[in-house]
Design a protein around this motif. Structure first.
Motif, short mmCIF file in Angstrom:
data_model
loop_
_atom_site.label_atom_id
_atom_site.label_comp_id
_atom_site.label_asym_id
_atom_site.label_seq_id
_atom_site.Cartn_x
_atom_site.Cartn_y
_atom_site.Cartn_z
N ASN A 132 0.84 -1.18 0.00
CA ASN A 132 0.00 0.00 0.00
C ASN A 132 0.88 1.24 0.00
O ASN A 132 2.10 1.16 0.12
N PHE A 193 -2.94 -1.23 -2.66
CA PHE A 193 -2.87 -1.02 -4.11
C PHE A 193 -3.81 -2.00 -4.80
O PHE A 193 -3.83 -3.18 -4.47
N ARG A 263 2.71 3.12 -9.70
CA ARG A 263 1.78 2.69 -8.66
C ARG A 263 0.68 3.74 -8.45
O ARG A 263 -0.50 3.40 -8.36
N ASP A 267 -2.37 2.06 -9.77
CA ASP A 267 -2.95 1.26 -8.70
C ASP A 267 -3.61 2.09 -7.61
O ASP A 267 -4.27 1.54 -6.75
N VAL A 268 -3.39 3.39 -7.62
CA VAL A 268 -4.08 4.21 -6.63
C VAL A 268 -5.21 4.99 -7.29
O VAL A 268 -6.38 4.85 -6.92
#
Lengths: 506, 124, 612, 536
Positions: A132, A193, A263, A267-268
Motif C-alpha cells: 500500500n 494497491f 503505482r 494502482d491508486v
C-alpha cells in the motif's frame, strides 16, 4: 504465518540483515564481507525466484501484513508488478555487489559502503513489495536516507555538495509526498494497491481534492524520477563511485520514483479516474518535456557519467510515459522499460566504471580508440548504448515499440513524435561515443596512467573478471531481453501479463 | 472593599513590582531579589486566602502551602546566591548579559539598555 | 529452424572471430562461405514458414512473395563480394583491419538475409537495423577523411530513416492489429483519401525506406558512401542493400489497390530521381561516384515502377498476386535482379581495375566486361535491361491515359541518361587505368597496399561470375521459359523493339562524345548535392555553435535549483544578520519579560472575550 | 498500588544513599537506584494496562487534605519514557564520569542530584495536587540547574543561574495562579478543581498565569532564552536529561491543566495562540539550529524547535471544546503528540549522548572538527543518523509515527496550516541533521583539499574552511581521537534503536493512552486490551 507470508520478509531481510551485520564487521575482513554479501544476494535471488515461480506458475499469493495500529497496515505483497521490479533489483544487486567488490578493492570504508549498499537494496526491495501507499512511502524515504551516505562516500567537496543537492531535492519531495500520502489517507482511508485504481470507486473523493493530492504525490515522486525541473540532483550525484551510480540509476532511486509513478497512476488513482479528473495531461507534458530535455542535455555533456546521467533522466521518463499514456500497450511498454532500462543502464555504468577505474578515463574525448584497448568492455558498452537508442535487437527497441503503439492506440500521436525525436537525440549522443571508441585510432592520450597499466599504452588491457563478469551478464540480459522479447517470461511477457491484470491484487 | 481584596491587590502589586524588577534589572543580585519580591507577593495572596470564606477558623492548607513555599524559595535563593558568588569570583562581575557584551556580540543593544545597571555595583 | 540457421550462420561465423585460432578462417573463406546456406535455401526452397513466438515480437520467417527472389540475389551478391574481399585480402589489397571488416561484413550480411525472409514488421525492423548500422562499419572502413565524412552522413540519415520507419511500423502495427506484413498491407489498402493515418504511414514509410533506396533528396549519402567503402562493400551496398528499401515498399504497400495519388507521388519522385541522378552524376571523376549516381538513377526507375504498381488498380485481389502474373511486378523484380547483378559486377570491376597495374590487353578485357554490364543497364536489346524497359512500359500503359502517355514517352529518355552515365564511367575507368593515377583520397597505407598488391584469382572469379550471370541469366530464362511473358516481352516487338532499345543508347553515346569533346580534363565541379549538403552542414554547425553558446546550455538551465534557492536564502545578508539580532534580543530578560507579560495579557483577553 | 509512591521514593532514597557514599560506589549505587526505579515502573505500567487508572491517597487521607497520586495512561507513558531514558543515561553516565579527572570530580554530585530530579519528575507525573506539583517542579528545576552547573565552568555557571532565575520565575507565576485558583475554589486536587472552575475572572487569570509560568519552564518560543546555553553548556548526560526529560515535565503539567482542569474555559483562539507559538518555535528553533556551528548548541536549538510540535495539540483540541474529543482526529492528535514526546525524548537524548561521545573523542564540539568521524567512529555516527531520522520524522521511527498522526489530525480537523508547518519543520530538521552528518564524512586525508567546491553553498563554504584549515600546520598529523568507552556508545545506540523499535509498536501505546481519556479510537483497528477501565 505460513511460507507465503514469510517469503516476502525473507527476501526483504536478506539484504537488511546483511547490511546490518556488515556494519559491524571490521574493515579488514573483506573475505567475510564478500561472503556475506554474496550469501545475502543469493538468498534474495533464490527467494525472488521461488516467489516468481509461485506467483506465475501456481498462482500463489505472497503477502505479509502487520497491523501498525496507526490506521494502516504494513503490507508486503507480491504481485506481478512488484515481482518485475524485485527480480530486477535482486538480480542486479547480485551483479552490482560482485562488481563493487572488484571496484572498491583496497579502498577505504568498505564496511560502511557495503552496509549502506545492502540497506539501499533493502529499501528498493521494500518499495517493490510494498502493498500500500504508506508502506511504499516508508521504504521510499528509507531509500533516501541510505543512499545519502553512498553518494557522499568519497567525502570530497564535490561529493558533499552532491549529497547536499540530493538531500535538498529528496527531502523536499519527501515532505510533499508525505503530505500527499497523509492527505490521501485522510480522504480515502486506508487501502491497498489495487490494479486499476482505488479512488475511482470512491464516491466521497472530490475532484479537486483528488487533483491536489495527485499533484502532491507526483511532485513527491518527481524528484527521484528526475522529472525535468527537478532532475538537478541526478547529474550531480555522479560523483559517487560507479557501482553506486549504477545502483542509483538502474535499480534503486530513480527506479523507485518511476515505480511510484506507476503505482500512483495505475494502482491508486487508476488510469481512467486520473484521466477523468484531467491530471494525466499535465503529467504527460512534463514527461514528454523530460524525455526530450534530458536527451538534449545529455548531448551537451563531455563527461561520460554525466552524459549517462542525463540519459537516465530521459529514459526513466519512458516508464512514466507508459503510465500516463492511456493505451494498454503503452502500459506494457512502460513496464517492460522498467526492466530494460535497468539492465541497459547498469551495463553502461559498469563500463563507465571500468573505464574510470582501469584507465582513468572520465571524459568522452579521452575515449578514442578504446575499442582497441578494451574490446570486450567496449563491446558491452556498445550493446547497451545501442539498446538505449532503441536499435534492435537490444531490449530498448521493444519498449519503444510498445510505448509508441500504445500512444497510437490511445489516439495520442504526440507520443510517437516524442519517441522519434528522443531516439534521434539518443543516437546523437551515443553514436559519437561508439564512433570514437571503435573507429578512431588509439591516441594513447588517456586520462592519466591507470593503476596497473602504463600510460599511453594501446595494448589490449581488459578489466579484471570481477568487473567484467557482471557487465557481461547485464549486457547479455539486455540483448536477450530484446531478442527473446516474445518469450512468455521475458520482461515484455511479464509486462503484458501485468497489464492484462493477471496477478493483480485480489 | 474587602480585606481579601486589599491583600490580593497588594499581592498583585508586589508581584508586578517583582516582575518589573526581574526584567529591567541586569544585575543578577537584583534579579534574585526581584524574584523574592514576587515570592512575597504570592505568599501574601496565599496567606490571605486562609480567611477568604470568613469561617471561624483559618484554613490550614494555605498556611501549610506558604510554609512549604517559603522553604522552597529560601533554598532556591540560597542556591542562586551560591551560584552568583561563584560567578563573581570567576569573572569579577555579576551580570548575566554583560557576558554577551564581553564577547562583543551585542554591544549596540547592550549600550542602549545598560543605563539602569551601573557596572561598578558590587556583590556580596 | 532452417530459417534461423540461414540468417544466423554469418553470425556464427562472426563468433569465430573472437578466437585467435579460428579468426583467420572467419575473416577469410568465411566471408563467402557465410552466405552459402542462404544461397542453398533460395535455390532449394524452404518449406513451412518458420514461426518463432519467443523471438523478438513473434517472428515469422518465410519467403513470402518476394523473399526467395531477394534472398537469391542477396546470397549471390554476397558470395561474390565475399569472394572478392577474401581474395583482395589474400593478395594484400584488402586494406587494414580485416577482422573488423569481416565482423561488419558478416553482421551486415546476416541482417540482409534476415530482411529478405522476415514476414513481420518487428523482425524486419530488427534485421533492417542490423544491416544498416553494421554497414556503417563497412563504409568507413578505410578511415580516410572522405570515408569518415561519408560515414557520418550515412549514419545520420540511417538513424533518421530507422526512426521514421519505426514510426511507420508503429502505426501500421496498431492499425492492422498485427505485425504481419500481409495484414499491414491489407489495412493500408482500405485507405481513404485525405490526410489520415494511412497517409502518415505512407509518408513515413516513403521517407524511411526512401533513405535506404535513395529517393531523390534522400540520396545524399549514396554518392558519398559508395566510393568511400571498400569495393566489396560498395558492391553489396549498391547491389542489394539499397534494394531492401524497395522490398520494404513492396511488402508494406498495398500494390494494385488503386492508390493513385500515392502511386503518382512515388512515380514522379522516381522519375525525377532518375533524371536528376543522371544529370548530376555524369560529370564526376571518380568512377565509383558515377556508379553511385547510376544506382540512384536506376533506383529512381524502380521507385517509379513501384509507383505504377501502387497507382494501378489490378483486376485481382492483391493477395492472389503471384510472381509472373503481372508484367509490371515481374519486370520490377527482374529489374532488381539485373541491376543488382550488373551494378555489383561494375563495382567489382572497378575494384579489379584499381587493384593492380594491368597490361593494356587485360585492361581492355576488363573494360569490355564493364561495358557489357553497362549495356545491360542501359537496356540494350536482348538483355535483361530491355525486358525491364518493356515491363515498365506496360506498367505505364495501365495508368490513366494522361499519365500513361507521358511516362511511355519519357521512359526511353532515362535510358539515354543511363547510357551517358555508363559511357562516362567507362571513360573514367579507362582513363584511370591508363594514366594510372593513384586515387587521391585513399588512405596512404591503403595506397601502399595497393602498390604492392597482386590481383587474387578470387577477385577475377567473383567479377567474372557476376558478369556471366548478368549477361546470361535473362536469355537463359528466356530459353528455359519460352511461354512466359518474359519470352513475349523479348520477342514480341521485333525490329521495332530493337530500334527502341538502340536509339537511346546511341543518343547517350553521342552525348558522351560531345561532353568529352568539349570538357575533357575539366575540373570536377561541385554538384548540387554537394552544395545542399554543404549548406546543411554549415547550418547545422551554426545551430550547434548557437546552442552551445546559448543560455539553454548552462548546467543549471531547466532545473529548479533548490540548493541555490536555499543558499540564496540562507546566505543572504538578511539571513546572516537579522535572525542573529532577533535571537540575541530574545535572550534578554527584558525582551522576554515584556513578551511574557504581553502573552499573558493577550491570553487572558482572548479567553475572557470568547468566554463572554 | 503503593508502587506509585515507590516511584518517587526509590530515586529519592537512592539520591540520599549516594550523598552518603564516596568514590565509585556512588555511581554503582546510583545506577542500582536507577535500575530499581525503572524496574518499579514496569509493574505499575502493567497494572495501568490491565485495570485502568490508579488513584491512591497517601496515608489514607482523602483529597482535600491528603496527598493524592494518580496514574493514567498518559502519565504512564511519561513515566515509561523517563524510566527508559533515565536508565540509559545512568548507564552512559557510569562510563562518562569514569573518564579522567575532570569528569570524575563531578560524579559524586551528579548521582544524588540526578536521582532527586528523577524522583521529582516521577512526582510530577503522578501528582494530582497542583500545589504539590509546584514543589516537585521546583525540585526538578533546582536539580536541573544543579546538573547544569556541574562542570563549574564560567559559561555553565552563568547559564545555570539564568536557568535558575527563569525556572524560579516560571514556578512563582504558576504558584500565583495556584493561589488565585485556591482562593476562588478552595481546591487543589485537579479533579476537584475540574468540577469547581467556572468562567469567573480570577479563574481565568489563574489559568493564564499557570499557563504562562509553565510555558516559560517548557521553553516555548519566545521564552526559550534560558535553554540553549544551559543545554549546550552541560556535560553530555546532563544535556540528555535536561532535553529529553525535564522540559517534558512542564509540558505534561500543561496538558493536565488544559485538558483536565480547565477544559471548559479554554478558548479556541487561545489554543490557536499556543499553536502559532509552537509553529514559530518549530521554524525558528530549526532555523537557528541550521545556523549553528557547534554541535551541542545545534542540538540545543533543535530542542527549541522540536518542542514546538507539542503545542499543536492545544490548537487542534480546543476548537470545539469538549466536543472535539469525540472526533477521530482528537485521538490522533493525542497519540501524535505523545509519540512526539517519545520521539524527541529518545532521539534527543541519543543525540546528546552521541555528541558527548564525540566531544570526549575530539575534545571539542565544533562541527568543522568532525572530519572523518564516520570512518573513525562509525557507531556514533550511526547513532547520530538514526536519532536524526527520528527527529526528522522519517520512517521507520517513532518520529515518523508522531508526525504521521499529527499530520493526519491536522488535515482531518481541517487545520491544514499545521500540516504545512510540520512539513517545513521536517525539512529544516533534515537540513541540520544532515549538516552534522555531512561533516562526519569529510575525509581526514583531505586528498583534494585543493579542489574548490563548485558552488558557494554553505556546506561548501564550511568544507572549504575545513580544507583550508587542513592545509595548515595540522596537515602533518590528524588529531588523534581519544578512545570512547563502548558502554557510552552502546547506551546511545540503544536509545537510537529504541527510536526505531517504538515506531513498530504503536498500537499498544495508543490503546493505553486512549482508553483512559474516553477518546474514540481513531481507526477501525481493534485496540488491544480491555477498553474502558474505570475512571475516577
Amino acid at each position: 504465518m505460513t511460507m507465503t507470508s514469510w517469503l516476502p520478509l525473507i527476501v526483504l531481510c536478506s539484504s537488511l540483515f546483511t547490511g546490518l551485520i556488515i556494519f559491524l564487521l571490521p574493515e579488514e575482513r573483506s573475505g567475510w564481507r564478500t561472503a556475506l554479501n554474496m550469501t545475502g544476494a543469493t538468498v534474495k535471488v533464490v527467494g525472488v525466484f521461488v516467489m516468481a515461480w509461485g506467483v506465475l506458475v501456481q498462482g500463489a499469493v505472497y503477502e505479509a501484513r502487520f497491523t501498525m495500529g496507526l490506521g494502516f497496515d504494513f503490507v508486503l505483497h507480491v504481485d506481478l508488478l512488484s515481482l518485475a521490479f524485485v527480480s530486477l533489483s535482486s538480480n542486479l544487486w547480485f551483479l552490482t555487489t560482485l562488481y563493487a567488490v572488484g571496484y572498491l578493492e583496497g579502498s577505504r570504508n568498505r564496511s560502511r559502503f557495503f552496509g549502506f549498499f545492502s540497506l539501499c537494496v533493502t529499501a528498493s526491495t521494500g518499495v517493490a513489495l510494498a502493498g500500500n501507499l504508506i508502506t511504499f512511502f516508508i521504504f521510499y524515504e528509507f531509500l533516501t536516507l541510505v543512499t545519502y551516505p553512498l553518494v557522499i562516500h568519497q567525502g570530497t567537496p564535490q561529493a558533499l555538495a552532491a549529497g547536499r543537492t540530493y538531500l535538498w531535492y529528496a527531502m523536499s519531495a519527501g515532505a510533499l509526498l508525505f503530505l500527499g500520502v497523509v492527505g490521501l489517507q485522510t480522504l480515502a482511508g486506508p487501502f491497498d494497491f489495487v490494479s486499476g485504481g482505488v479512488l475511482g470507486g470512491m464516491d466521497d473523493v472530490g475532484q479537486w481534492e483528488a487533483r491536489v493530492i495527485f499533484a502532491l504525490l507526483i511532485c513527491g515522486l518527481a524528484v527521484k524520477t528526475a522529472f525535468v525541473p527537478l532532475h538537478g540532483w541526478l547529474p550531480a550525484a555522479m560523483v559517487a563511485p560507479a557501482p553506486v551510480s549504477a545502483l542509483l540509476h538502474a535499480v534503486a532511486v530513480v527506479k523507485a520514483g518511476a515505480f511510484g509513478v506507476l503505482r500512483v497512476v495505475q494502482d491508486v488513482f487508476g488510469k481512467d479516474f486520473a484521466a477523468q479528473i484531467g491530471v494525466l495531461e499535465p503529467l504527460a507534458a512534463v514527461v514528454a518535456a523530460t524525455i526530450l530535455f534530458g536527451s538534449l542535455r545529455a548531448l551537451m555533456q563531455n563527461e561520460l557519467k554525466r552524459r549517462l546521467a542525463y540519459s537516465t533522466v530521459s529514459q526513466v521518463s519512458y516508464i512514466a510515459l507508459g503510465a500516463v499514456v492511456l493505451g494498454p500497450l503503452a502500459t506494457v511498454g512502460g513496464l517492460a522499460h522498467l526492466v530494460h532500462q535497468g539492465i541497459m543502464k547498469v551495463t553502461l555504468f559498469f563500463c563507465a566504471g571500468i573505464f574510470a577505474q582501469s584507465r582513468n578515463i572520465h571524459r568522452i574525448d579521452q575515449m578514442d580508440g578504446l575499442g582497441r584497448t578494451m574490446p570486450v568492455t567496449m563491446a558491452l558498452f556498445t550493446i547497451a548504448a545501442l539498446g538505449m537508442i532503441g536499435v534492435p535487437p537490444v531490449a530498448g527497441f521493444v519498449s519503444k515499440w510498445y510505448l509508441a503503439q500504445g500512444g497510437i492506440q490511445a489516439g495520442q500521436d504526440w507520443v510517437v513524435a516524442v519517441l522519434v525525436l528522443s531516439s534521434l537525440l539518443n543516437a546523437a549522443y551515443f553514436l559519437p561515443i561508439l564512433h570514437r571508441a571503435w573507429f578512431r585510432p588509439c591516441s594513447g592520450n588517456l586520462g592519466g596512467p591507470g593503476p596497473e597499466t602504463a600510460s599511453g599504452s594501446c595494448g589490449i588491457w581488459e578489466a579484471p573478471w570481477m568487473l567484467l563478469l557482471p557487465t557481461l551478464a547485464t549486457a547479455f540480459f539486455s540483448l536477450a531481453a530484446g531478442v527473446f522479447a516474445g518469450w512468455e517470461w521475458s520482461p515484455l511477457g511479464v509486462a503484458e501479463l501485468i497489464s492484462a491484470g493477471r496477478g493483480a491484487f485480489p | 472593599m474587602t480585606t481579601f481584596l486589599v491583600y490580593s491587590l497588594t499581592a498583585a502589586l508586589l508581584a508586578g513590582l517583582g516582575v518589573h524588577g526581574l526584567i529591567t534589572r541586569r544585575h543578577l543580585l537584583r534579579q534574585i531579589m526581584a524574584l523574592n519580591v514576587i515570592a512575597g507577593g504570592v505568599f501574601l495572596l496565599l496567606i490571605s486566602t486562609a480567611y477568604r470564606n470568613q469561617g471561624d477558623f483559618a484554613d490550614p492548607v494555605p498556611q501549610a502551602m506558604v510554609l512549604t513555599g517559603i522553604v522552597v524559595a529560601i533554598s532556591s535563593t540560597a542556591f542562586a546566591l551560591a551560584l552568583l558568588r561563584r560567578i563573581y569570583v570567576a569573572q569579577g562581575q555579576a551580570q548575566d548579559e554583560a557576558q554577551d557584551e564581553a564577547q562583543g556580540q551585542a554591544q549596540m543593544d547592550a549600550q542602549a539598555n545598560d543605563v539602569s545597571t551601573p557596572r561598578d555595583e558590587s556583590t556580596p | 529452424m532452417i530459417w534461423l540457421f540461414v540468417i544466423g550462420f554469418p553470425l556464427l561465423t562472426c563468433c569465430l572471430l573472437g578466437h585467435a585460432r579460428t579468426r583467420d578462417l572467419a575473416a577469410g573463406p568465411g566471408l563467402w562461405l557465410a552466405s552459402f546456406p542462404a544461397l542453398g535455401l533460395a535455390l532449394v526452397g524452404g518449406g513451412a514458414p518458420g514461426v518463432f513466438p519467443a523471438l523478438f515480437l513473434e517472428t515469422t520467417l518465410h519467403f513470402g512473395l518476394y523473399g526467395r527472389f531477394f534472398l537469391l540475389l542477396t546470397s549471390m551478391l554476397w558470395t561474390a563480394a565475399g569472394l572478392f574481399a577474401w581474395s583482395a585480402a589474400q593478395s594484400g589489397s584488402g586494406g587494414r583491419d580485416q577482422f573488423r571488416f569481416a565482423f561488419f561484413f558478416l553482421v551486415t550480411l546476416s541482417g540482409n538475409l534476415g530482411v529478405c525472409v522476415a514476414q513481420d514488421l518487428a523482425s524486419f525492423y530488427v534485421f533492417f537495423a542490423m544491416m544498416s548500422f553494421a554497414a556503417y562499419g563497412l563504409i568507413i572502413h578505410d578511415q580516410t577523411p572522405k570515408a569518415l565524412h561519408a560515414g557520418k552522413i550515412y549514419l545520420i540519415m540511417t538513424v533518421i530513416g530507422e526512426v521514421l520507419l519505426g514510426a511507420a511500423f508503429f502505426y501500421v502495427g496498431v492499425m492492422a492489429d498485427s505485425l504481419l506484413f500481409a495484414d499491414a498491407a491489407q489495412t493500408l489498402a482500405s485507405a481513404e483519401a485525405g490526410w489520415n493515418r494511412n497517409a502518415l504511414v505512407f509518408s513515413l514509410a516513403l521517407v524511411g525506406f526512401g533513405i535506404k533506396a535513395g529517393v531523390l533528396g534522400l540520396h545524399l549519402w549514396l554518392p558519398l558512401a559508395h566510393p568511400a567503402a571498400p569495393t566489396a562493400a560498395s558492391a553489396v551496398l549498391s547491389g542489394v542493400m539499397i534494394k531492401i528499401g524497395l522490398l520494404g515498399w513492396l511488402q508494406l504497400f498495398p500494390l494494385f489497390a488503386g492508390q493513385e495519388s500515392w502511386g503518382m507521388v512515388m512515380a514522379w519522385l522516381g522519375l525525377a530521381g532518375a533524371v536528376y541522378a543522371a544529370a548530376a552524376g555524369f560529370a564526376r571523376h571518380d568512377p565509383k561516384t558515377i556508379l553511385a549516381y547510376s544506382s540512384v538513377s536506376q533506383m529512381g526507375l524502380m521507385i517509379m515502377a513501384v509507383g505504377f504498381a501502387l497507382a494501378v488498380g489490378g483486376p485481382w485481389a492483391w493477395d492472389g498476386l503471384a510472381l509472373g502474373a503481372d508484367p509490371l511486378l515481374s519486370g520490377l523484380l527482374v529489374f532488381v535482379l539485373v541491376h543488382g547483378l550488373a551494378k555489383a559486377s561494375l563495382f567489382l570491376g572497378v575494384g579489379l581495375a584499381k587493384a593492380a597495374r594491368w597490361s593494356r590487353s587485360q585492361a581492355r578485357l576488363i573494360l569490355v566486361g564493364l561495358a557489357a554490364a553497362g549495356l545491360v543497364l542501359a537496356g540494350a536489346p536482348f538483355t535483361g535491361g530491355a525486358l525491364v524497359k518493356q515491363a515498365l512500359k506496360s506498367g505505364a500503359g495501365q495508368l490513366s491515359p494522361i499519365w500513361s502517355d507521358f511516362f511511355i514517352a519519357v521512359l526511353p529518355l532515362t535510358a539515354v541518361g543511363t547510357t551517358l552515365l555508363m559511357a562516362m564511367f567507362l571513360w573514367r575507368v579507362w582513363w584511370s587505368m591508363s594514366v594510372n593515377v593513384d586515387l587521391p583520397e585513399t588512405h596512404p597505407e591503403t595506397a601502399q597496399d595497393f602498390e604492392s598488391a597482386k590481383t587474387g584469382l578470387g577477385m577475377v572469379v567473383a567479377w567474372g561470375g557476376l558478369l556471366i550471370l548478368v549477361l546470361g541469366v535473362v536469355p537463359l530464362a528466356f530459353l528455359a521459359l519460352p511461354g512466359s511473358w518474359l519470352g513475349m516481352g523479348l520477342a514480341a516487338e521485333g525490329w521495332k523493339g530493337l530500334w527502341d532499345g538502340l536509339w537511346p543508347i546511341a543518343l547517350g553515346l553521342a552525348a558522351t562524345g560531345l561532353f568529352l569533346r568539349f570538357n575533357q580534363g575539366g575540373p570536377e565541379a561541385n554538384g548540387l548535392d554537394d552544395l545542399v549538403l554543404a549548406a546543411v552542414e554549415r547550418n547545422a554547425a551554426r545551430l550547434h555553435a548557437w546552442w552551445w553558446s546559448s543560455p539553454y546550455c548552462e548546467p543549471a538551465c531547466g532545473t529548479i535549483n533548490l540548493v541555490a534557492w536555499s543558499d540564496r536564502i540562507l546566505q543572504s545578508s538578511w539571513m546572516q544578520t537579522v535572525p542573529d539580532r532577533i535571537e540575541r534580543r530574545l535572550l534578554y530578560w527584558h525582551t522576554v519579560g515584556v513578551l511574557f507579560v504581553g502573552f499573558v495579557l493577550v491570553f487572558l483577553a482572548v479567553t475572557w472575550w470568547s468566554g463572554r | 498500588m503503593t508502587l506509585a509512591a515507590w516511584m518517587i521514593l526509590v530515586p529519592f532514597m537512592g539520591g540520599v544513599a549516594c550523598l552518603l557514599l564516596r568514590g565509585r560506589a556512588v555511581a554503582w549505587v546510583g545506577l542500582a537506584a536507577s535500575a530499581a526505579t525503572a524496574w518499579t515502573c514496569l509493574p505499575l505500567l502493567r497494572h495501568v494496562w490491565h485495570s485502568g487508572p490508579v488513584r491512591i491517597d497517601l496515608g489514607g487521607w482523602a483529597a482535600p487534605l491528603g496527598i493524592g497520586l494518580y496514574l493514567d495512561g498518559l502519565g504512564a507513558m511519561f513515566l515509561l519514557l523517563t524510566a527508559i531514558v533515565g536508565l540509559l543515561v545512568g548507564v552512559y553516565a557510569l562510563a562518562f564520569f569514569g573518564r579522567g579527572r575532570e569528569y570524575a570530580r563531578m560524579e559524586p554530585y551528579f548521582w544524588p542530584v540526578w536521582l532527586v530530579l528523577w524522583g521529582g519528575l516521577n512526582g510530577v507525573y503522578l501528582s494530582v495536587d497542583v500545589f504539590n506539583v509546584y514543589v516537585l517542579l521546583e525540585m526538578v528545576g533546582l536539580g536541573a540547574v544543579g546538573l547544569t552547573v556541574l562542570s563549574g565552568t564560567n559559561d555553565s555557571l552563568v547559564a545555570g543561574l539564568r536557568y535558575l532565575l527563569a525556572t524560579m520565575f516560571g514556578s512563582l507565576i504558576y504558584l500565583l495562579g495556584v493561589a488565585l485558583l485556591y482562593a476562588q475554589t478552595g481546591h487543589l486536587d485537579i479533579f476537584l478543581l475540574a468540577d469547581a472552575v467556572d468562567g469567573s475572572l480570577p479563574v481565568l487569570v489563574a489559568f493564564g498565569l499557570m499557563t504562562g509560568g509553565l510555558l516559560i519552564k517548557a521553553a516555548l518560543l519566545p521564552f526559550h532564552f534560558w535553554l540553549p546555553p544551559a543545554h549546550a553548556g552541560a556535560p553530555a548526560p546532563v544535556s540528555a536529561i535536561l532535553s529529553g526529560m525535564v522540559t517534558k515535565a512542564s509540558f505534561f503539567l500543561l496538558l493536565r491543566i488544559w485538558f483536565v482542569v480547565f477544559p471548559d474555559v479554554t478558548a479556541p483562539v487561545a489554543g490557536q495562540l499556543l499553536g502559532v507559538l509552537g509553529a514559530a518555535a518549530v521554524l525558528w528553533g530549526s532555523l537557528q539550529a541550521v545556523r549553528q556551528t557547534r554541535l551541542k548548541l545545534l542540538v540545543a536549538y533543535s530542542t527549541v524547535g522540536q518542542l514546538g510540535y507539542l503545542f499543536f495539540l492545544f490548537a487542534l483540541l480546543t476548537p470545539a471544546g469538549g466536543e472535539a474529543w469525540s472526533e477521530g482526529w482528537a485521538s490522533m492528535a493525542w497519540t501524535g503528540t505523545v509519540f512526539h514526546v517519545f520521539s524527541h525524548g529518545l532521539a534527543k537524548a541519543a543525540l546528546f549522548m552521541a555528541a558527548g561521545c564525540l566531544v570526549l573523542a575530539m575534545g571539542t564540539d565544533e562541527l568543522a572538527a568532525m572530519r572523518d568521524i564516520a570512518g573513525r567512529l562509525p557507531v556514533v555516527t550511526f547513532t547520530l543518523g538514526v536519532a536524526g531520522v527520528s527527529l526528522m520524522g522519517l520512517p521507520p521511527s517513532v518520529g515518523f509515527v508522531a508526525k504521521w498522526m499529527l499530520l493526519k489530525a491536522s488535515l482531518a480537523s481541517g487545520q491544514w496550516w499545521w500540516a504545512v508547518v510540520i512539513a517545513m519543520g521536517g525539512l529544516l530538521t533534515a537540513a541540520y541533521v544532515f549538516k552534522i552528518l555531512s561533516f562526519t564524512f569529510v575525509p581526514v586525508g583531505g586528498h583534494d583539499a585543493n579542489a574548490r567546491p563548485k558552488a558557494g553553498p554553505k556546506a561548501g563554504r564550511n568544507v572549504d574552511q575545513g580544507a583550508n584549515e587542513h592545509q595548515g600546520p595540522k596537515n602533518s598529523g590528524v588529531p588523534e581521537l581519544r578512545p570512547v568507552p563502548a558502554l557510552m556508545t552502546l547506551a546511545a545506540l540503544t536509545l537510537a534503536a529504541l527510536c526505531v523499535l517504538f515506531g513498530f509498536r504503536a498500537e499498544e501505546v495508543i490503546a493505553l493512552l486512549l482508553r483512559d481519556m474516553g477518546l474514540e479510537p481513531p481507526f477501525d483497528a481493534v485496540l488491544i486490551g480491555n477498553i474502558g477501565g474505570d475512571r475516577p
